[in-house]
Enzyme design. Structure first.
Site, PDB file in Angstrom:
ATOM      1  N   HIS A 182       5.584  61.626 -29.383  1.00  0.00           N
ATOM      2  CA  HIS A 182       6.844  62.121 -28.779  1.00  0.00           C
ATOM      3  C   HIS A 182       7.697  62.887 -29.798  1.00  0.00           C
ATOM      4  O   HIS A 182       8.929  62.801 -29.778  1.00  0.00           O
ATOM      5  CB  HIS A 182       7.661  60.960 -28.178  1.00  0.00           C
ATOM      6  CG  HIS A 182       6.964  60.276 -27.046  1.00  0.00           C
ATOM      7  ND1 HIS A 182       7.026  60.739 -25.747  1.00  0.00           N
ATOM      8  CD2 HIS A 182       6.169  59.180 -27.014  1.00  0.00           C
ATOM      9  CE1 HIS A 182       6.303  59.944 -24.965  1.00  0.00           C
ATOM     10  NE2 HIS A 182       5.762  59.001 -25.708  1.00  0.00           N
TER      11      HIS A 182
ATOM     12  N   ASN B  93       8.023  57.337 -18.730  1.00  0.00           N
ATOM     13  CA  ASN B  93       7.249  58.576 -18.759  1.00  0.00           C
ATOM     14  C   ASN B  93       7.398  59.285 -17.413  1.00  0.00           C
ATOM     15  O   ASN B  93       7.913  58.703 -16.462  1.00  0.00           O
ATOM     16  CB  ASN B  93       5.757  58.275 -18.980  1.00  0.00           C
ATOM     17  CG  ASN B  93       5.411  58.119 -20.453  1.00  0.00           C
ATOM     18  OD1 ASN B  93       6.139  58.563 -21.334  1.00  0.00           O
ATOM     19  ND2 ASN B  93       4.281  57.498 -20.713  1.00  0.00           N
TER      20      ASN B  93
ATOM     21  N   TYR C 276       8.227  50.077 -30.984  1.00  0.00           N
ATOM     22  CA  TYR C 276       9.274  51.115 -30.944  1.00  0.00           C
ATOM     23  C   TYR C 276      10.363  50.819 -31.969  1.00  0.00           C
ATOM     24  O   TYR C 276      10.778  51.695 -32.727  1.00  0.00           O
ATOM     25  CB  TYR C 276       9.865  51.237 -29.536  1.00  0.00           C
ATOM     26  CG  TYR C 276       9.005  52.059 -28.624  1.00  0.00           C
ATOM     27  CD1 TYR C 276       7.726  51.628 -28.281  1.00  0.00           C
ATOM     28  CD2 TYR C 276       9.432  53.278 -28.116  1.00  0.00           C
ATOM     29  CE1 TYR C 276       6.911  52.384 -27.461  1.00  0.00           C
ATOM     30  CE2 TYR C 276       8.619  54.036 -27.291  1.00  0.00           C
ATOM     31  CZ  TYR C 276       7.368  53.585 -26.969  1.00  0.00           C
ATOM     32  OH  TYR C 276       6.564  54.341 -26.164  1.00  0.00           O
TER      33      TYR C 276
END
Ligand code: NDP
Length: 486
Positions: A54, A127, A337
């Site tokens: 990303h 997403n 994350y």
């Protein structure tokens, strides 16, 4: 009044900021020239690690508004009143490319939104596709490597790409969506967002549901065909950034309507798929969408690096009454994350303004010090739970009747079966409803897979034939035209 030009210590630089200190007119430079040394040293450190996935993205601020009462499903404070508004920040992205790569790449799109709620920050890290390539989290680094560059040639590599996908066939559902025209959205404004994972939301009585969230674009879903996407990659590789920025600047603010699908624990036991399987959707007819909100993006960031590059989303950032499910990929994202932000931005990344909760209520006596600690570090407050400095603990009733997990620690690899081809087959039929979409899917696969070795091309045909022999035949025919066998 114009700002005064200064050094990094705030000292005004007299006269000409481009003048360097040197011996005589043309002699060597002096190490004491802090203006020059400081600016070069800062320039050398301008880049931070780009996101490993990303990396290329666009972001904007906006507002979320509750449109319908869902207090029977979720007790979170930001959802408690119809009409209540919460500030948000959304970042869209491609997945596999570097931060300078083309916005039109065939790739899933990240759709991550931070809600600055009164109970802390909630990140919905979604997403634009409702499923994903994997359901065993250990496959993630392995899978991503195959979609990035070959370690020897430094080229994107069709052999690696299709070798992985055809040997890990639980990927098929996501690959069908990726190679439909939804794999090349016409803009970030014209695509949906999906939770993909199952989450658990509870009401204030402690009753809980499994949920999936859908963010449906009020602009409609629009896509590019393969050739339009390829052409844009050359003529305007940043077209999605430009589209988002210019539309918001012109007041043409994009919006999405938010819906939730719900399942009780009993329904989940009887569903023909596991709710923890990230490669499956919940069919609309069986689990209807229930509207609860609208989000609108209405403000461009003032500074891309500060606000978009430093934005740090994590599915672990949640608020009371919203919890993760046991979906193994979600469970590992909860770790990964936040971990990548600690690496990329530093351990105090939540002190960066775009990541700060608006509550001003970050009060954790244990979390102290670390690089770039800029918020006062809780001052003189003890760095442990001191008996003479009481801290309040909020009480809220959370999901009382939880699932009960039992069993020994055991290795589990969720291997693919023929069942994994049922929902992709349903999608193949859905595509028939839209002009040319079946034809485009076959074409989009063929023009990509024709770059792979012949034996891998054969495996590609076999893989899609398990969805539909018609689809397999169409791909085979075009592959033979594009890369004739000797
Ligand atoms: P439905 O007929 O109720 O829904 C089909 C959905 O497919 C549409 O509502 C649309 O979702 C979506 N769709 C349309 N074109 C594409 C495309 N090119 N790529 C991906 N999705 C597309 O059927 P079901 O709910 O029973 O699902 C059938 C299949 O549709 C699934 O196997 C799945 O592949 C796909 N799908 C299902 C979703 C779900 O949550 N049930 C969500 C998205 C896709 P939308 O309205 O969200 O744009």
């Amino acid at each position: 009044m114009a700002p005064v030009y200064t050094n990094s210590n705030g000292c005004p630089i007299p006269g000409d900021p481009f003048a360097t200190q040197r011996i005589g007119k043309h002699g060597p430079l002096l190490l004491q020239d802090f203006n020059l040394i400081d600016s070069l040293a800062h320039f050398d450190r301008e880049r931070i690690p780009e996101r490993v996935v990303h990396a290329k993205g666009s972001g904007a601020y906006g507002v979320f508004e509750v449109t319908d009462d869902i207090s029977d499903i979720c007790g979170s404070a930001f959802l408690d009143t119809v009409g209540k508004k919460t500030k948000i920040f959304t970042r869209f992205s491609t997945v596999g490319g570097e931060s300078g790569s083309a916005d039109s790449a065939r790739d899933p799109r990240g759709f991550a939104t931070k809600f600055y709620t009164e109970e802390g920050n909630l990140d919905l890290v979604y997403n634009n596709t409702p499923v994903f390539f994997i359901r065993d989290p250990s496959k993630f680094p392995h899978f991503i490597h195959t979609q990035k560059r070959n370690p020897e040639t430094h080229l994107k590599d069709a052999d690696m790409f299709w070798d992985y996908l055809t040997t890990n066939q639980e990927s098929i559902h996501q690959v069908m969506i990726l190679f439909s025209d939804r794999g090349t959205p016409a803009s970030y404004r014209e695509m949906n967002g999906y939770s993909g994972h199952t989450y658990k939301w509870s009401n204030k009585k402690g009753e809980w549901h499994y949920v999936q969230v859908h963010m449906i674009s009020d602009q409609g879903v629009k896509t590019l065909n393969n050739e339009e996407a390829g052409q844009l990659a050359g003529s305007n590789p940043d077209f999605a950034q430009e589209d988002l920025f210019k539309n918001i600047a012109a007041g043409n603010n994009p919006s999405w309507t938010l819906y939730v699908q719900t399942m009780t624990q009993e329904q989940a036991k009887n569903a023909p798929f596991s709710v923890f399987d990230l490669t499956k959707v919940w069919p609309h007819a069986d689990y209807p969408l229930r509207r609860f909100g609208k989000m609108t993006l209405n403000e461009n960031p003032k500074n891309y690096f500060a606000e978009v590059e430093q934005a740090a989303f994590s599915p672990a950032h949640t608020v009371p009454f919203m919890e993760p499910s046991a979906d193994p990929v979600l469970q590992s994202r909860l770790f990964s994350y936040s971990d990548t932000h600690r690496h990329r931005l530093g351990t105090n990344y939540t002190q960066i303004p775009v990541n700060c909760p608006v509550t001003g209520a970050v009060f954790n006596p244990h979390m102290r010090d670390g690089a770039m600690n800029v918020n006062g570090n809780l001052g003189a407050h003890p760095n442990y739970m001191a008996s003479d400095k009481p801290i309040e603990f909020k009480q809220f009733s959370l999901q009382e009747e939880q699932e009960v997990w039992e069993g020994a620690a055991c290795p589990f690899h969720w291997k693919y079966t023929d069942d994994d081809f049922k929902q992709p087959a349903a999608l193949w039929n859905v595509l028939k409803r839209y002009p040319n979409q079946q034809e485009h899917l076959a074409h989009n696969v063929a023009v990509h897979a024709c770059n792979a070795r012949p034996e891998i091309q054969d495996r590609v045909v076999e893989y899609f034939s398990k969805v539909s022999t018609d689809l397999g035949d169409r791909i085979k025919k075009e592959l033979l035209e594009l890369s004739p066998r000797k």
